[in-house]
Design a protein around this motif. Structure first.
Motif, PDB file in Angstrom:
ATOM      1  N   ILE A   1     -10.130  13.660  -7.132  1.00 39.77           N
ATOM      2  CA  ILE A   1      -9.643  12.645  -8.071  1.00 39.77           C
ATOM      3  C   ILE A   1     -10.580  12.595  -9.273  1.00 39.77           C
ATOM      4  N   GLU A   2     -10.003  12.705 -10.461  1.00 39.48           N
ATOM      5  CA  GLU A   2     -10.794  12.706 -11.705  1.00 39.48           C
ATOM      6  C   GLU A   2     -10.797  11.335 -12.350  1.00 39.48           C
ATOM      7  N   MET A   3     -11.975  10.879 -12.737  1.00 31.44           N
ATOM      8  CA  MET A   3     -12.135   9.627 -13.474  1.00 31.44           C
ATOM      9  C   MET A   3     -12.892   9.907 -14.762  1.00 31.44           C
ATOM     10  N   SER A   4     -12.421   9.337 -15.864  1.00 27.90           N
ATOM     11  CA  SER A   4     -13.101   9.456 -17.148  1.00 27.90           C
ATOM     12  C   SER A   4     -13.647   8.079 -17.523  1.00 27.90           C
ATOM     13  N   VAL A   5     -14.938   8.019 -17.818  1.00 30.39           N
ATOM     14  CA  VAL A   5     -15.578   6.717 -18.056  1.00 30.39           C
ATOM     15  C   VAL A   5     -16.569   6.804 -19.216  1.00 30.39           C
ATOM     16  N   ARG A   6     -16.812   5.670 -19.836  1.00 29.99           N
ATOM     17  CA  ARG A   6     -17.838   5.589 -20.873  1.00 29.99           C
ATOM     18  C   ARG A   6     -19.235   5.521 -20.267  1.00 29.99           C
ATOM     19  N   ARG A   7     -19.345   4.806 -19.149  1.00 29.45           N
ATOM     20  CA  ARG A   7     -20.670   4.569 -18.559  1.00 29.45           C
ATOM     21  C   ARG A   7     -20.760   5.284 -17.210  1.00 29.45           C
ATOM     22  N   ILE A   8     -21.150   6.553 -17.275  1.00 26.81           N
ATOM     23  CA  ILE A   8     -21.147   7.378 -16.080  1.00 26.81           C
ATOM     24  C   ILE A   8     -22.211   6.930 -15.077  1.00 26.81           C
ATOM     25  N   GLU A   9     -23.334   6.401 -15.570  1.00 24.73           N
ATOM     26  CA  GLU A   9     -24.390   5.929 -14.673  1.00 24.73           C
ATOM     27  C   GLU A   9     -23.925   4.722 -13.862  1.00 24.73           C
ATOM     28  N   LYS A  10     -23.134   3.866 -14.486  1.00 26.52           N
ATOM     29  CA  LYS A  10     -22.598   2.698 -13.773  1.00 26.52           C
ATOM     30  C   LYS A  10     -21.703   3.141 -12.625  1.00 26.52           C
TER      31      LYS A  10
ATOM     32  N   ARG B   1      -3.355   7.593 -23.715  1.00 28.17           N
ATOM     33  CA  ARG B   1      -4.491   8.133 -22.990  1.00 28.17           C
ATOM     34  C   ARG B   1      -5.815   7.776 -23.646  1.00 28.17           C
ATOM     35  N   GLY B   2      -6.815   7.601 -22.789  1.00 28.86           N
ATOM     36  CA  GLY B   2      -8.135   7.238 -23.277  1.00 28.86           C
ATOM     37  C   GLY B   2      -9.137   7.325 -22.146  1.00 28.86           C
ATOM     38  N   THR B   3     -10.173   6.533 -22.258  1.00 29.94           N
ATOM     39  CA  THR B   3     -11.243   6.569 -21.266  1.00 29.94           C
ATOM     40  C   THR B   3     -11.171   5.354 -20.346  1.00 29.94           C
ATOM     41  N   ASN B   4     -12.124   5.292 -19.409  1.00 30.27           N
ATOM     42  CA  ASN B   4     -12.170   4.240 -18.389  1.00 30.27           C
ATOM     43  C   ASN B   4     -10.862   4.193 -17.607  1.00 30.27           C
ATOM     44  N   ALA B   5     -10.523   5.343 -17.053  1.00 27.68           N
ATOM     45  CA  ALA B   5      -9.257   5.484 -16.328  1.00 27.68           C
ATOM     46  C   ALA B   5      -9.355   6.630 -15.324  1.00 27.68           C
ATOM     47  N   ILE B   6      -8.446   6.609 -14.352  1.00 32.10           N
ATOM     48  CA  ILE B   6      -8.277   7.744 -13.446  1.00 32.10           C
ATOM     49  C   ILE B   6      -7.334   8.711 -14.149  1.00 32.10           C
ATOM     50  N   THR B   7      -7.796   9.939 -14.400  1.00 32.40           N
ATOM     51  CA  THR B   7      -7.112  10.800 -15.362  1.00 32.40           C
ATOM     52  C   THR B   7      -6.491  12.069 -14.771  1.00 32.40           C
ATOM     53  N   ARG B   8      -6.721  12.389 -13.514  1.00 34.38           N
ATOM     54  CA  ARG B   8      -6.013  13.499 -12.872  1.00 34.38           C
ATOM     55  C   ARG B   8      -6.133  13.352 -11.363  1.00 34.38           C
ATOM     56  N   ILE B   9      -5.081  13.824 -10.650  1.00 32.36           N
ATOM     57  CA  ILE B   9      -5.046  13.755  -9.189  1.00 32.36           C
ATOM     58  C   ILE B   9      -4.939  15.163  -8.634  1.00 32.36           C
ATOM     59  N   GLY B  10      -5.894  15.555  -7.803  1.00 33.29           N
ATOM     60  CA  GLY B  10      -5.827  16.829  -7.122  1.00 33.29           C
ATOM     61  C   GLY B  10      -4.990  16.719  -5.860  1.00 33.29           C
ATOM     62  N   LEU B  11      -4.264  17.798  -5.542  1.00 31.73           N
ATOM     63  CA  LEU B  11      -3.456  17.879  -4.331  1.00 31.73           C
ATOM     64  C   LEU B  11      -3.812  19.187  -3.623  1.00 31.73           C
TER      65      LEU B  11
END
Length: 317
Positions: free
Chosen positions: A160-169, A73-83
């Motif tokens: 849908i959750e995404m974790s990223v380093r560059r949130i502005e991008k 696990r780390g960043t720059n990935a889709i990290t959780r799915i809501g149902l």
């Protein structure tokens, strides 16, 4: 401007199709609406789960990779799915069901702004059951073959959750390239939804520094967002290229048409059309009951089936 209709599907990696099928059909009570193969590697199962009709926005899909290691696990990935489930009363039902089936979970007061249960599947994929309003799931149909009563069934994809380093991008991709609007947020977490989605198909983007996620079992390969037709898909191809991203161009997946690209953080998006759809695409094949191949692979059916381990028929538990 062409509009985004919301979520279409989301695709993940699983180590074992048999165990995956058991969890999503027998424990979560979802309908398996398509058994097919990865069209780029036909030795690999591609399973689709969803509502009664495999409606875009309800579809969870999995590629089987028996050799897949655990996700780092780390960043720059889709990290959780809501149902989405119907209302908070459904969460009480699911707490009891999870206890019966040995699924560990935790309560969350606010995932995507909704009361939720957080849990994982057998591969470690992070999921959340979210209490949604009836109007948010009105276009989805419960499955009459489910062991879960209709009023408590999982109806669709949620936040849908995404974790990223560059949130502005990521924000510029969602709001300037596409037509998502920012609903709330700060420097560390922001919530977006398509302008014409009716309040669903949300994406929550979280700032997270550190090492990039190394994909494996339980990781998310891509999020597909829904567009109306091939003409709209071609429009978005042109816009993606104009923004400097590399697009695959329109790809015919038989069940729908798609294009793929990676945004600046490296997260892959797919854009996929409504039609032809997952149910009733191939005459003579009941949805989810038999291996369904696109026409260009049909001549190789015997060879493909010989390399796949049969998946047992769904059972009610």
């Amino acid at each position: 401007m062409k509009t985004i209709l919301g979520h279409h599907h989301i695709s993940m990696l699983t180590k074992n199709a048999q165990e995956n099928n058991k969890f999503y059909t027998q424990v979560l009570g979802m309908r398996r609406v398509k058994v097919t193969v990865n069209q780029d590697d036909p030795s690999m199962y591609h399973l689709f789960y969803g509502d009664q009709n495999g409606t875009p926005g309800s579809e969870l899909t999995f590629f089987e990779m028996p050799m897949a290691a655990h996700t780092r696990r780390g960043t720059n990935a889709i990290t959780r799915i809501g149902l989405f489930v119907r209302g908070e009363s459904s969460l009480s039902y699911w707490q009891k069901r999870f206890d019966e089936h040995g699924v560990e979970y935790s309560e969350a007061a606010n995932y995507g702004g909704r009361k939720s249960l957080l849990f994982e599947d057998g591969d470690g994929l992070r999921l959340a059951l979210q209490a949604a309003d009836n109007d948010e799931v009105s276009k989805f149909e419960s499955w009459n073959g489910s062991a879960v009563p209709a009023e408590y069934q999982i109806m669709s994809m949620g936040t849908i959750e995404m974790s990223v380093r560059r949130i502005e991008k990521m924000e510029r991709t969602l709001t300037e390239l596409f037509d998502y609007v920012k609903v709330s947020g700060d420097d560390h977490e922001r919530l977006y939804r398509p302008a014409n989605s009716g309040g669903h198909s949300e994406i929550v983007v979280k700032y997270k520094d550190g090492g990039r996620e190394r994909p494996g079992r339980g990781s998310v390969h891509h999020l597909a967002i829904n567009v109306e037709d091939e003409e709209t898909l071609q429009y978005w191809h042109e816009q993606v290229v104009k923004r400097g991203f590399s697009s695959t161009g329109v790809v015919d997946r038989h069940f729908f048409k798609s294009l793929y690209f990676r945004e600046s953080n490296g997260i892959m998006f797919e854009l996929a059309t409504d039609r032809p759809g997952l149910v009733g695409t191939t005459p003579g094949i009941e949805a989810g009951e038999k291996l369904d191949l696109p026409p260009f692979l049909e001549a190789d059916r015997a060879e493909i089936e010989a390399k796949l381990t049969p998946i047992e028929k769904d059972k009610r538990i």
